[in-house]
Design a protein around this motif. Sequence first.
Motif, PDB file in Angstrom:
ATOM      1  N   LEU A 195      50.226  49.803  41.161  1.00 40.56           N
ATOM      2  CA  LEU A 195      49.631  50.738  40.203  1.00 40.56           C
ATOM      3  C   LEU A 195      50.317  50.657  38.844  1.00 40.56           C
ATOM      4  O   LEU A 195      49.658  50.786  37.801  1.00 40.56           O
ATOM      5  N   SER A 196      51.623  50.444  38.842  1.00 37.85           N
ATOM      6  CA  SER A 196      52.343  50.392  37.567  1.00 37.85           C
ATOM      7  C   SER A 196      51.911  49.202  36.715  1.00 37.85           C
ATOM      8  O   SER A 196      52.018  49.237  35.488  1.00 37.85           O
ATOM      9  N   ARG A 197      51.414  48.145  37.361  1.00 38.67           N
ATOM     10  CA  ARG A 197      51.017  46.949  36.620  1.00 38.67           C
ATOM     11  C   ARG A 197      49.520  46.912  36.299  1.00 38.67           C
ATOM     12  O   ARG A 197      49.053  45.941  35.691  1.00 38.67           O
ATOM     13  N   THR A 198      48.780  47.933  36.697  1.00 39.78           N
ATOM     14  CA  THR A 198      47.316  47.881  36.521  1.00 39.78           C
ATOM     15  C   THR A 198      46.747  49.144  35.879  1.00 39.78           C
ATOM     16  O   THR A 198      45.555  49.418  36.018  1.00 39.78           O
ATOM     17  N   VAL A 199      47.579  49.900  35.192  1.00 39.14           N
ATOM     18  CA  VAL A 199      47.127  51.167  34.606  1.00 39.14           C
ATOM     19  C   VAL A 199      45.919  50.963  33.694  1.00 39.14           C
ATOM     20  O   VAL A 199      44.947  51.720  33.736  1.00 39.14           O
ATOM     21  N   LYS A 200      45.939  49.927  32.881  1.00 36.91           N
ATOM     22  CA  LYS A 200      44.848  49.691  31.928  1.00 36.91           C
ATOM     23  C   LYS A 200      44.063  48.419  32.271  1.00 36.91           C
ATOM     24  O   LYS A 200      43.466  47.799  31.392  1.00 36.91           O
ATOM     25  N   LYS A 201      44.059  48.062  33.529  1.00 37.88           N
ATOM     26  CA  LYS A 201      43.407  46.814  33.922  1.00 37.88           C
ATOM     27  C   LYS A 201      42.304  47.025  34.952  1.00 37.88           C
ATOM     28  O   LYS A 201      41.951  46.115  35.692  1.00 37.88           O
ATOM     29  N   ARG A 202      41.756  48.228  35.018  1.00 38.73           N
ATOM     30  CA  ARG A 202      40.652  48.504  35.930  1.00 38.73           C
ATOM     31  C   ARG A 202      39.331  48.182  35.242  1.00 38.73           C
ATOM     32  O   ARG A 202      39.128  48.529  34.087  1.00 38.73           O
ATOM     33  N   GLY A 203      38.442  47.544  35.970  1.00 42.32           N
ATOM     34  CA  GLY A 203      37.138  47.217  35.424  1.00 42.32           C
ATOM     35  C   GLY A 203      36.495  46.088  36.200  1.00 42.32           C
ATOM     36  O   GLY A 203      37.072  45.573  37.171  1.00 42.32           O
ATOM     37  N   PRO A 204      35.306  45.663  35.787  1.00 41.11           N
ATOM     38  CA  PRO A 204      34.619  44.567  36.495  1.00 41.11           C
ATOM     39  C   PRO A 204      35.450  43.293  36.465  1.00 41.11           C
ATOM     40  O   PRO A 204      35.900  42.865  35.403  1.00 41.11           O
ATOM     41  N   PRO A 205      35.690  42.667  37.617  1.00 36.88           N
ATOM     42  CA  PRO A 205      36.477  41.437  37.635  1.00 36.88           C
ATOM     43  C   PRO A 205      35.728  40.285  36.986  1.00 36.88           C
ATOM     44  O   PRO A 205      34.495  40.278  36.922  1.00 36.88           O
ATOM     45  N   ALA A 206      36.471  39.307  36.503  1.00 35.67           N
ATOM     46  CA  ALA A 206      35.871  38.146  35.852  1.00 35.67           C
ATOM     47  C   ALA A 206      35.132  37.276  36.872  1.00 35.67           C
ATOM     48  O   ALA A 206      35.457  37.273  38.061  1.00 35.67           O
ATOM     49  N   ASP A 207      34.136  36.554  36.401  1.00 37.33           N
ATOM     50  CA  ASP A 207      33.370  35.663  37.270  1.00 37.33           C
ATOM     51  C   ASP A 207      34.246  34.561  37.860  1.00 37.33           C
ATOM     52  O   ASP A 207      33.925  34.008  38.920  1.00 37.33           O
ATOM     53  N   ILE A 208      35.326  34.229  37.160  1.00 38.39           N
ATOM     54  CA  ILE A 208      36.200  33.149  37.626  1.00 38.39           C
ATOM     55  C   ILE A 208      37.287  33.663  38.573  1.00 38.39           C
ATOM     56  O   ILE A 208      38.166  32.886  38.970  1.00 38.39           O
ATOM     57  N   MET A 209      37.228  34.933  38.947  1.00 38.42           N
ATOM     58  CA  MET A 209      38.253  35.495  39.831  1.00 38.42           C
ATOM     59  C   MET A 209      38.275  34.713  41.151  1.00 38.42           C
ATOM     60  O   MET A 209      37.249  34.585  41.813  1.00 38.42           O
ATOM     61  N   ALA A 215      46.113  35.061  44.457  1.00 44.43           N
ATOM     62  CA  ALA A 215      45.613  34.436  43.229  1.00 44.43           C
ATOM     63  C   ALA A 215      44.931  35.478  42.344  1.00 44.43           C
ATOM     64  O   ALA A 215      45.047  35.430  41.113  1.00 44.43           O
ATOM     65  N   GLN A 216      44.238  36.432  42.952  1.00 43.33           N
ATOM     66  CA  GLN A 216      43.623  37.510  42.172  1.00 43.33           C
ATOM     67  C   GLN A 216      44.697  38.320  41.444  1.00 43.33           C
ATOM     68  O   GLN A 216      44.531  38.678  40.271  1.00 43.33           O
ATOM     69  N   TRP A 217      45.796  38.591  42.131  1.00 44.79           N
ATOM     70  CA  TRP A 217      46.873  39.355  41.510  1.00 44.79           C
ATOM     71  C   TRP A 217      47.473  38.594  40.327  1.00 44.79           C
ATOM     72  O   TRP A 217      47.774  39.185  39.281  1.00 44.79           O
ATOM     73  N   ARG A 218      47.599  37.305  40.449  1.00 39.16           N
ATOM     74  CA  ARG A 218      48.143  36.510  39.346  1.00 39.16           C
ATOM     75  C   ARG A 218      47.167  36.510  38.162  1.00 39.16           C
ATOM     76  O   ARG A 218      47.595  36.522  37.004  1.00 39.16           O
ATOM     77  N   TYR A 219      45.880  36.482  38.445  1.00 41.02           N
ATOM     78  CA  TYR A 219      44.886  36.551  37.368  1.00 41.02           C
ATOM     79  C   TYR A 219      44.991  37.872  36.619  1.00 41.02           C
ATOM     80  O   TYR A 219      44.909  37.924  35.393  1.00 41.02           O
ATOM     81  N   VAL A 220      45.157  38.961  37.380  1.00 44.53           N
ATOM     82  CA  VAL A 220      45.264  40.281  36.751  1.00 44.53           C
ATOM     83  C   VAL A 220      46.529  40.366  35.907  1.00 44.53           C
ATOM     84  O   VAL A 220      46.516  40.851  34.763  1.00 44.53           O
ATOM     85  N   LEU A 221      47.651  39.892  36.444  1.00 39.84           N
ATOM     86  CA  LEU A 221      48.916  39.942  35.708  1.00 39.84           C
ATOM     87  C   LEU A 221      48.860  39.126  34.422  1.00 39.84           C
ATOM     88  O   LEU A 221      49.448  39.513  33.406  1.00 39.84           O
ATOM     89  N   SER A 222      48.146  38.006  34.457  1.00 40.38           N
ATOM     90  CA  SER A 222      48.068  37.137  33.285  1.00 40.38           C
ATOM     91  C   SER A 222      47.013  37.596  32.282  1.00 40.38           C
ATOM     92  O   SER A 222      46.860  36.987  31.216  1.00 40.38           O
ATOM     93  N   GLY A 223      46.275  38.663  32.612  1.00 41.25           N
ATOM     94  CA  GLY A 223      45.270  39.178  31.695  1.00 41.25           C
ATOM     95  C   GLY A 223      43.948  38.438  31.728  1.00 41.25           C
ATOM     96  O   GLY A 223      43.082  38.659  30.876  1.00 41.25           O
ATOM     97  N   ARG A 224      43.753  37.555  32.717  1.00 40.35           N
ATOM     98  CA  ARG A 224      42.512  36.797  32.786  1.00 40.35           C
ATOM     99  C   ARG A 224      41.385  37.554  33.475  1.00 40.35           C
ATOM    100  O   ARG A 224      40.234  37.125  33.442  1.00 40.35           O
ATOM    101  N   SER A 225      41.698  38.685  34.114  1.00 41.54           N
ATOM    102  CA  SER A 225      40.655  39.452  34.796  1.00 41.54           C
ATOM    103  C   SER A 225      41.099  40.895  34.989  1.00 41.54           C
ATOM    104  O   SER A 225      42.296  41.192  35.075  1.00 41.54           O
ATOM    105  N   LEU A 226      40.119  41.783  35.038  1.00 40.09           N
ATOM    106  CA  LEU A 226      40.337  43.149  35.476  1.00 40.09           C
ATOM    107  C   LEU A 226      40.130  43.194  36.986  1.00 40.09           C
ATOM    108  O   LEU A 226      39.798  42.199  37.615  1.00 40.09           O
TER     109      LEU A 226
END
Length: 426
Positions: A195-209, A215-226
């Motif tokens: 939760l501490s790493r996703t406070v402002k990262k909620r939303g529709p995930p990217a098509d490339i997720m 791997a999804q977690w790494r995408y979120v951390l790198s800012g490539r997907s919500l």
Amino acid sequence: MFAHKKFLLFTGLLVLLALLNFLFRKKMHFAYADLLSYNSLYAVKEQFNITYLGRLKRDSILMRFSGENNSSQNDFQVFCGDKKIAETRAPDLRMRPFPTCNRYKIRVNNKDSFDIQIEMLNGEIFHGDTFPWFSLFQPIVRGRLRSTADWTWKEDWDPSAEDKGFAERILRDSMQIRQDQTAREKVIRIARYLLSRTVKKRGPPADIMPASPLAQWRYVLSGRSLLQCGNYARIFAYFSYKAGVPCRLIQCTTAPVDGLVNGDHVYNEVYLAEEGLWAYVDLMDANVFVRKNGRFLNMIDIQRLLRYDGPDPGFTALHYRDDSLVELPYREASVWGKDYFNPNNEFCFYYGNYSSITLSRTPWDKIVHFLYPKPYYALYSDNMDFPGFPFYIRLVTQFAFVAGLAVWLLWGGLQVFQICFRRQGK
């Protein structure tokens, strides 16, 4: 000619069988489902469970048990109040209630205990064909129980050495997970970090997720997907599994009525071994645990409590707010809870191998998937009467089709051989 007509008739029946199987496999999700009761969903093999309570001759009762603590020879101690009134060693407990005592505590193998109340009739235990009143303060669990391993979500993917190292570093350094911690503490540490790493990262995930949770977690951390609820649930389940905490995925949904739905959501339940129960976790709603007067609640408990309006100070959630976990009234902590737990919704409890049996990578995977003889998930609802027959019709038509196809191929091959043999004879 007659054999040829029979072969055509058999071919037609085989096609009808295939169509019937296709209908149940593609059009009826009940055809893949266990239809379980509350107790079957929340009792597990590892727990100490009472499986039978019945009457014997000579005014006695019989109790049978299951669970990790149950053995071929159990040590039973029976108490009336604080006084021990009986002690025996046997596979099952046989006891004769005393007219002077109607409330008993029974201890098994010096570990598990339960209470039973037996009301006497006219000072007697049994009177003719009249049974006494029993009040057993623990469910009698009947039927086949699933283990925590059956429910624990397992992703069907093979992480690289780099991914494994990445996950281990997160668990060790960021979440500070240790094997000597309780399941409750591990869950809190995992949830707080995610939760501490996703406070402002909620939303529709990217098509490339990607598909794998790490791997999804790494995408979120790198800012490539919500991320949304399904991503949260799978990522949390992955880290819980790596930390040794059984975790399952649950989806709530409802069939559209006049084009309207009540909500579709995915979340988790974790098994707290020290508490002996499943507890609700919903990171999309930023709620780690929900409790009623200090007792951890599962999702069905929450759904039932939400039917009662008005403040309830004992109904609370451990909610993530301002970089910390705080205890709040559940109705204040949950944004969507009342929609997700609508009484018209149905709830799908996925078995842990759902991902592996539905993800077909090769022709062999597809064959195994087609012939898989067990349910993929369990369904539960207070408002829907799920039919049980589609599951069995799917299985019967599935294996009958395979057997019929084998006969059809042999029969057809035999006819071709006979035709060729006749031509060579001419």
